[in-house]
Motif scaffolding. Structure first.
Motif, PDB file in Angstrom:
ATOM      1  N   THR A 183       4.070   1.036   2.732  1.00  0.00           N
ATOM      2  CA  THR A 183       4.148  -0.074   3.676  1.00  0.00           C
ATOM      3  C   THR A 183       4.647  -1.295   2.920  1.00  0.00           C
ATOM      4  O   THR A 183       4.311  -1.502   1.760  1.00  0.00           O
TER       5      THR A 183
ATOM      6  N   MET B  23       0.845  -1.183   0.000  1.00  0.00           N
ATOM      7  CA  MET B  23       0.000   0.000   0.000  1.00  0.00           C
ATOM      8  C   MET B  23       0.877   1.228   0.000  1.00  0.00           C
ATOM      9  O   MET B  23       1.877   1.286   0.679  1.00  0.00           O
TER      10      MET B  23
ATOM     11  N   ILE C  99       0.944   5.273   0.688  1.00  0.00           N
ATOM     12  CA  ILE C  99       0.300   6.490   1.156  1.00  0.00           C
ATOM     13  C   ILE C  99       1.220   7.609   0.699  1.00  0.00           C
ATOM     14  O   ILE C  99       2.364   7.678   1.113  1.00  0.00           O
TER      15      ILE C  99
ATOM     16  N   ASN D 126       1.618  -4.112   3.918  1.00  0.00           N
ATOM     17  CA  ASN D 126       0.270  -3.590   4.041  1.00  0.00           C
ATOM     18  C   ASN D 126      -0.480  -4.132   5.263  1.00  0.00           C
ATOM     19  O   ASN D 126      -1.704  -4.237   5.257  1.00  0.00           O
TER      20      ASN D 126
ATOM     21  N   GLN E 196       0.184   0.090   8.513  1.00  0.00           N
ATOM     22  CA  GLN E 196      -0.692   1.187   8.114  1.00  0.00           C
ATOM     23  C   GLN E 196      -0.834   2.215   9.239  1.00  0.00           C
ATOM     24  O   GLN E 196      -0.856   3.418   8.994  1.00  0.00           O
TER      25      GLN E 196
ATOM     26  N   GLU F 179      -1.972  -4.158   9.119  1.00  0.00           N
ATOM     27  CA  GLU F 179      -2.688  -3.131   9.882  1.00  0.00           C
ATOM     28  C   GLU F 179      -1.710  -2.315  10.720  1.00  0.00           C
ATOM     29  O   GLU F 179      -1.813  -1.089  10.809  1.00  0.00           O
TER      30      GLU F 179
END
Length: 193
Positions: free
Chosen positions: A27, A1, A3, A30, A35, A32
């Protein structure tokens, strides 16, 4: 992921306006946890003007990684506190800064070798090698001074004393701040000037 943190708009912080350069946060897996740390770093970057410490613009959050600066600045998920995360982020950015001046780094390390003959390494008191322990006297001193500028001396000192790694290095940086600062500054590391 991925960002992507783009701070192209002027942000307001305590009445002061500043522009933070673009920082890309990704990340690795990815997860949790990754994140959450990526989001926390984004908050730190929005809350504090860290533009003078932006020497690389890519950051990876990797759950099981040991934070490191190269080849891509990588942070672990260990830091879940804004101030601690900011300190780790600055530490790794400062490596990029110091690397730009290899002769100054070498000269400062040689001076430190004359004073600190037997430094710890390959344990929590020092870094992974003797050379790296000496190098971290520069990096951790600049990290400490940076944190003083951002959060104040008392909080920065407590943060250094609470570290569970590089314990000898952080203690020297706090206890012998004037001496280490003199060597760092004499070699042209003027990050905060």
């Amino acid at each position: 992921m991925k960002i992507l943190i783009l701070f192209s708009l002027l942000l307001s912080s305590c009445g002061n306006h500043f522009q933070t350069p673009e920082i890309e946060i990704t990340t690795k897996n990815n997860s949790e946890r990754e994140q959450k740390v990526a989001a926390l770093l984004a908050e730190v970057l929005a809350e504090y003007d860290l533009s003078k410490w932006a020497f690389t613009h890519k950051v990876i959050i990797e759950q099981k990684a040991i934070p490191h600066s190269h080849p891509v600045l990588t942070l672990s998920t260990r830091s879940t506190d804004k101030i601690d995360l900011m300190s780790v982020y600055l530490h790794e950015q400062i490596h990029w800064y110091v690397d730009k001046y290899p002769e100054a780094e070498k000269n400062a390390i040689n001076t430190f070798k004359a004073k600190y003959k037997d430094v710890p390494y390959k344990n929590k008191a020092g870094a992974r090698s003797e050379y790296s322990t000496y190098l971290h006297l520069i990096v951790c001193y600049l990290e400490y001074q940076s944190m003083i500028a951002l959060i104040g001396r008392q909080k920065a000192k407590q943060l250094m004393w609470n570290q569970t790694h590089y314990t000898w290095i952080y203690n020297k940086v706090v206890e012998e701040e004037a001496y280490i600062g003199q060597i760092v500054q004499a070699n042209g590391f003027d990050l905060l000037d």
